[in-house]
Design an enzyme around this catalytic site. Structure first.
Site, PDB file in Angstrom:
ATOM      1  N   HIS A   1     -26.425  84.548 -30.367  1.00  8.58           N
ATOM      2  CA  HIS A   1     -27.346  83.850 -31.263  1.00  8.58           C
ATOM      3  C   HIS A   1     -28.604  84.687 -31.481  1.00  8.58           C
ATOM      4  O   HIS A   1     -28.825  85.691 -30.780  1.00  8.58           O
ATOM      5  CB  HIS A   1     -27.727  82.470 -30.696  1.00  8.58           C
ATOM      6  CG  HIS A   1     -28.311  82.525 -29.318  1.00  8.58           C
ATOM      7  ND1 HIS A   1     -29.583  82.938 -29.058  1.00  8.58           N
ATOM      8  CD2 HIS A   1     -27.777  82.244 -28.111  1.00  8.58           C
ATOM      9  CE1 HIS A   1     -29.823  82.895 -27.770  1.00  8.58           C
ATOM     10  NE2 HIS A   1     -28.730  82.492 -27.166  1.00  8.58           N
TER      11      HIS A   1
HETATM   12  P1  TYD Z   1     -28.073  79.214 -24.667  1.00  6.96           P
HETATM   13  O1  TYD Z   1     -29.473  79.593 -25.026  1.00  6.96           O
HETATM   14  O2  TYD Z   1     -27.049  79.194 -25.759  1.00  6.96           O
HETATM   15  O3  TYD Z   1     -27.548  80.148 -23.494  1.00  6.96           O
HETATM   16  P2  TYD Z   1     -27.333  81.737 -23.454  1.00  6.96           P
HETATM   17  O4  TYD Z   1     -27.998  82.345 -24.645  1.00  6.96           O
HETATM   18  O5  TYD Z   1     -27.943  82.152 -22.176  1.00  6.96           O
HETATM   19  O6  TYD Z   1     -25.856  81.965 -23.460  1.00  6.96           O
HETATM   20  O7  TYD Z   1     -28.126  77.789 -23.943  1.00  6.96           O
HETATM   21  C1  TYD Z   1     -26.995  77.219 -23.319  1.00  6.96           C
HETATM   22  C2  TYD Z   1     -27.219  75.719 -23.240  1.00  6.96           C
HETATM   23  O8  TYD Z   1     -28.365  75.432 -22.460  1.00  6.96           O
HETATM   24  C3  TYD Z   1     -27.444  75.075 -24.601  1.00  6.96           C
HETATM   25  O9  TYD Z   1     -26.800  73.809 -24.611  1.00  6.96           O
HETATM   26  C4  TYD Z   1     -28.935  74.866 -24.662  1.00  6.96           C
HETATM   27  C5  TYD Z   1     -29.326  74.699 -23.211  1.00  6.96           C
HETATM   28  N1  TYD Z   1     -30.674  75.218 -22.914  1.00  6.96           N
HETATM   29  C6  TYD Z   1     -31.689  74.336 -22.575  1.00  6.96           C
HETATM   30  O10 TYD Z   1     -31.511  73.102 -22.534  1.00  6.96           O
HETATM   31  N2  TYD Z   1     -32.933  74.849 -22.274  1.00  6.96           N
HETATM   32  C7  TYD Z   1     -33.186  76.176 -22.294  1.00  6.96           C
HETATM   33  O11 TYD Z   1     -34.339  76.615 -22.005  1.00  6.96           O
HETATM   34  C8  TYD Z   1     -32.131  77.070 -22.666  1.00  6.96           C
HETATM   35  C9  TYD Z   1     -32.357  78.559 -22.716  1.00  6.96           C
HETATM   36  C10 TYD Z   1     -30.889  76.556 -22.954  1.00  6.96           C
END
Ligand code: TYD
Length: 146
Positions: free
Chosen positions: A63
């Site tokens: 993303h």
């Molecule tokens: P995501 O940012 O997509 O993870 P990564 O980029 O590390 O693979 O987040 C994964 C899940 O966690 C998504 O459902 C959103 C949630 N999330 C939060 O609730 N708070 C946060 O600070 C972050 C970074 C993610």
């Protein structure tokens, strides 16, 4: 845009990525690194989060963000961060707590190749906001053309 007056070394901004040596206070008892938002870092830290117990074959990221500035640190172990700002693709191998990867807004990032003991610490300029995410690569490319 965060307050950048306190820092001169960062190529801060949209589409930017850059690895920085973090300040270190060496000691024969071990190293100490302190990071102060708005001082070493050109943004106020509103949130920290960390990835741990990541399976070695897992992919994270996938993303971009519209407004978020982040500093990514391999606090333990190692992992790879591939970035794409629409013009340039880069690959960063992070394997030391002494370096941080700055990722600005509108940078697509993919994290992979986590070692078994990897801990990925992220210092973020904003609190969590799902509306700040761009999770579709075609949509991301479309945003860059506007
Ligand atoms: P995501 O940012 O997509 O993870 P990564 O980029 O590390 O693979 O987040 C994964 C899940 O966690 C998504 O459902 C959103 C949630 N999330 C939060 O609730 N708070 C946060 O600070 C972050 C970074 C993610």
């Amino acid at each position: 845009m965060p307050d950048i007056k306190a820092f001169s070394g960062f190529q801060l901004g949209i589409g930017k990525t850059q690895v920085f040596d973090l300040p270190v206070i060496p000691d024969n008892r071990g190293n100490l690194t302190a990071i102060e938002g708005g001082k070493f870092l050109p943004f106020t830290i509103k949130r920290i989060y960390y990835l741990y117990d990541v399976p070695t074959n897992a992919y994270r990221g996938g993303h971009a963000h519209r407004a978020l500035h982040q500093l990514v640190i391999a606090i333990s172990g190692s992992f790879e961060v591939k970035t794409d700002n629409g013009v340039k693709r880069d690959s960063y191998f992070l394997n030391t707590a002494g370096k941080g990867l700055y990722i600005g807004p509108y940078v697509w990032r993919d994290l992979s190749n986590f070692s078994s003991n990897a801990v990925c610490l992220v210092l973020a300029s904003e609190v969590y906001d799902e509306a700040d995410y761009i999770r579709d690569f075609d949509q991301f490319k479309g945003c860059l053309k506007k």
